[in-house]
Write a protein that holds these residues in place. Structure first.
Motif, PDB file in Angstrom:
ATOM      1  N   LYS A   1       0.766  -1.139   0.027  1.00 11.73           N
ATOM      2  CA  LYS A   1       0.134  -0.073  -0.103  1.00 11.73           C
ATOM      3  C   LYS A   1       0.843   1.383   0.030  1.00 11.73           C
ATOM      4  CE  LYS A   1      -3.813   0.379   2.432  1.00 11.73           C
ATOM      5  NZ  LYS A   1      -4.777   0.469   3.695  1.00 11.73           N
ATOM      6  N   ARG A   2       0.555   2.145  -0.977  1.00 13.33           N
ATOM      7  CA  ARG A   2       1.252   3.336  -1.063  1.00 13.33           C
ATOM      8  C   ARG A   2       0.434   4.557  -0.502  1.00 13.33           C
ATOM      9  NH1 ARG A   2       3.544   6.438  -6.575  1.00 13.33           N
ATOM     10  NH2 ARG A   2       4.432   8.196  -5.257  1.00 13.33           N
ATOM     11  N   THR A   3       0.636   5.166   0.617  1.00 17.88           N
ATOM     12  CA  THR A   3      -0.270   6.166   0.975  1.00 17.88           C
ATOM     13  C   THR A   3       0.383   7.547   1.032  1.00 17.88           C
ATOM     14  OG1 THR A   3      -0.887   4.508   2.646  1.00 17.88           O
ATOM     15  CG2 THR A   3      -1.426   6.787   3.111  1.00 17.88           C
ATOM     16  N   TRP A   4      -0.610   8.495   0.615  1.00 18.32           N
ATOM     17  CA  TRP A   4      -0.323   9.893   0.397  1.00 18.32           C
ATOM     18  C   TRP A   4      -0.762  10.715   1.634  1.00 18.32           C
ATOM     19  CZ3 TRP A   4      -0.927   6.728  -3.748  1.00 18.32           C
ATOM     20  CH2 TRP A   4      -0.120   6.787  -4.627  1.00 18.32           C
ATOM     21  N   TRP A   5       0.059  11.221   2.488  1.00 20.68           N
ATOM     22  CA  TRP A   5      -0.258  11.853   3.669  1.00 20.68           C
ATOM     23  C   TRP A   5      -0.332  13.582   3.699  1.00 20.68           C
ATOM     24  CZ3 TRP A   5      -1.888   8.547   7.527  1.00 20.68           C
ATOM     25  CH2 TRP A   5      -1.389   7.283   7.382  1.00 20.68           C
ATOM     26  N   TYR A   6      -1.637  13.972   3.935  1.00 18.46           N
ATOM     27  CA  TYR A   6      -1.887  15.479   3.669  1.00 18.46           C
ATOM     28  C   TYR A   6      -1.990  16.204   5.087  1.00 18.46           C
ATOM     29  CZ  TYR A   6      -2.208  14.696  -1.367  1.00 18.46           C
ATOM     30  OH  TYR A   6      -2.057  14.193  -2.380  1.00 18.46           O
ATOM     31  N   ARG A   7      -1.642  17.591   5.157  1.00 22.60           N
ATOM     32  CA  ARG A   7      -2.152  18.227   6.071  1.00 22.60           C
ATOM     33  C   ARG A   7      -3.521  18.707   5.795  1.00 22.60           C
ATOM     34  NH1 ARG A   7       1.977  22.539   8.928  1.00 22.60           N
ATOM     35  NH2 ARG A   7       1.020  22.787  10.871  1.00 22.60           N
ATOM     36  N   MET A   8      -4.694  18.764   6.649  1.00 25.89           N
ATOM     37  CA  MET A   8      -5.572  19.121   6.548  1.00 25.89           C
ATOM     38  C   MET A   8      -6.340  20.116   7.433  1.00 25.89           C
ATOM     39  SD  MET A   8      -7.417  15.665   5.152  1.00 25.89           S
ATOM     40  CE  MET A   8      -6.621  14.401   6.067  1.00 25.89           C
ATOM     41  N   ARG A   9      -7.337  21.081   7.274  1.00 24.66           N
ATOM     42  CA  ARG A   9      -7.878  21.760   8.394  1.00 24.66           C
ATOM     43  C   ARG A   9      -9.432  21.507   8.466  1.00 24.66           C
ATOM     44  NH1 ARG A   9     -10.685  26.427   7.626  1.00 24.66           N
ATOM     45  NH2 ARG A   9     -10.023  26.719   5.463  1.00 24.66           N
ATOM     46  N   ALA A  10     -10.001  21.298   9.568  1.00 27.87           N
ATOM     47  CA  ALA A  10     -11.164  21.025   9.899  1.00 27.87           C
ATOM     48  C   ALA A  10     -12.022  22.026   9.748  1.00 27.87           C
ATOM     49  CB  ALA A  10     -11.449  20.473  11.305  1.00 27.87           C
ATOM     50  N   ALA A  11     -13.382  21.736   9.330  1.00 26.86           N
ATOM     51  CA  ALA A  11     -14.278  22.671   9.131  1.00 26.86           C
ATOM     52  C   ALA A  11     -14.740  23.429  10.693  1.00 26.86           C
ATOM     53  CB  ALA A  11     -15.671  22.311   8.543  1.00 26.86           C
ATOM     54  N   ALA A  12     -15.372  24.800  10.566  1.00 26.00           N
ATOM     55  CA  ALA A  12     -15.336  25.412  11.704  1.00 26.00           C
ATOM     56  C   ALA A  12     -16.347  24.862  12.577  1.00 26.00           C
ATOM     57  CB  ALA A  12     -15.867  26.815  11.407  1.00 26.00           C
ATOM     58  N   ASP A  13     -17.532  24.123  11.923  1.00 24.45           N
ATOM     59  CA  ASP A  13     -18.398  23.724  12.641  1.00 24.45           C
ATOM     60  C   ASP A  13     -18.410  22.114  12.935  1.00 24.45           C
ATOM     61  OD1 ASP A  13     -18.692  22.950   9.898  1.00 24.45           O
ATOM     62  OD2 ASP A  13     -20.520  22.490  10.038  1.00 24.45           O
ATOM     63  N   VAL A  14     -17.248  21.904  13.598  1.00 23.30           N
ATOM     64  CA  VAL A  14     -16.738  20.383  13.958  1.00 23.30           C
ATOM     65  C   VAL A  14     -17.984  19.705  14.849  1.00 23.30           C
ATOM     66  CG1 VAL A  14     -15.560  19.152  15.117  1.00 23.30           C
ATOM     67  CG2 VAL A  14     -14.217  20.979  14.041  1.00 23.30           C
TER      68      VAL A  14
END
Length: 214
Positions: free
Chosen positions: A146-159
């Motif tokens: 398995k090749r996995t690409w890992w990103y930095r993500m920002r959660a929506a304000a209405d968590v």
């Protein structure tokens, strides 16, 4: 490439033409620069750090990859407005949300979708690519790479309320501080430590490495 790193659970396998520290147990390729999957799996039963020495890492990696079913996935580190990181506990170990890429699906869309499916958190933005990892495992008698690409993500304000995806073996999902994340990844998978190292390298702070120092 000069080197490839492949993970078999907690075992790191480096395919390289360069010398490595004495922590690594060295395996030699055959005359065609091939290495047997079975031999690596056997070696991984006793050694945590394995080096496959070859004059042509690209060719050796290609020959090894041909012995696995190839799988693509994406996931990453989701952060909220306070800078907390979203971690999941899959069975007994802390992990990050990720999952298989659907046919034709952009990697960024896959990362955001899997984060929401596995935790209930909606992703507002997928940012930079942190790193890629390759890990191998035996799934019901079928060996997959398995090749996995890992990103930095920002959660929506209405968590919304966290909803761990139980059918995927996820028993908990939590927002954690950086201090707590550093504590948890010490007992996580080498792939997860690599992701956090890439994240904190960008932020200029130290984190546990996934391999012995070279």
């Amino acid at each position: 490439m000069d080197a490839y790193t492949i993970y078999f659970a907690d075992v790191s396998v480096v395919i390289t033409s360069q010398p490595l520290p004495p922590q690594y147990s060295v395996m030699e390729c055959d005359g065609d620069m091939r290495i047997s999957r079975a031999n690596i799996v056997k070696k991984a039963e006793t050694d945590k750090y394995i080096a496959v020495r070859t004059p042509d890492p690209d060719r050796t990696m290609a020959s090894l990859a041909a012995q696995f079913v190839q799988v693509e996935a994406a996931g990453g580190v989701v952060e909220d407005s306070a800078g907390r990181k979203l971690m999941i506990r899959r069975n007994v170990r802390w992990d990050l949300p990720k999952g298989h890429r659907e046919a034709g699906e952009p990697l960024e869309a896959c990362a955001a979708r899997e984060a929401e499916e596995e935790t209930g958190v909606r992703v507002a933005e997928v940012g930079e690519l942190l790193c890629e990892t390759v890990h191998c495992y035996n799934l019901y008698g079928r060996w997959e790479m398995k090749r996995t690409w890992w990103y930095r993500m920002r959660a929506a304000a209405d968590v919304s309320e966290l909803r761990p995806q139980g059918e995927e073996g996820i028993v908990a999902a939590e927002w954690v501080t950086d201090e707590e994340a550093r504590r948890r990844i010490k007992m996580s998978f080498p792939t997860i430590r690599k992701v956090f190292r890439a994240l904190y390298d960008r932020d200029g702070s130290a984190v546990a490495a996934d391999n012995p120092k070279r």
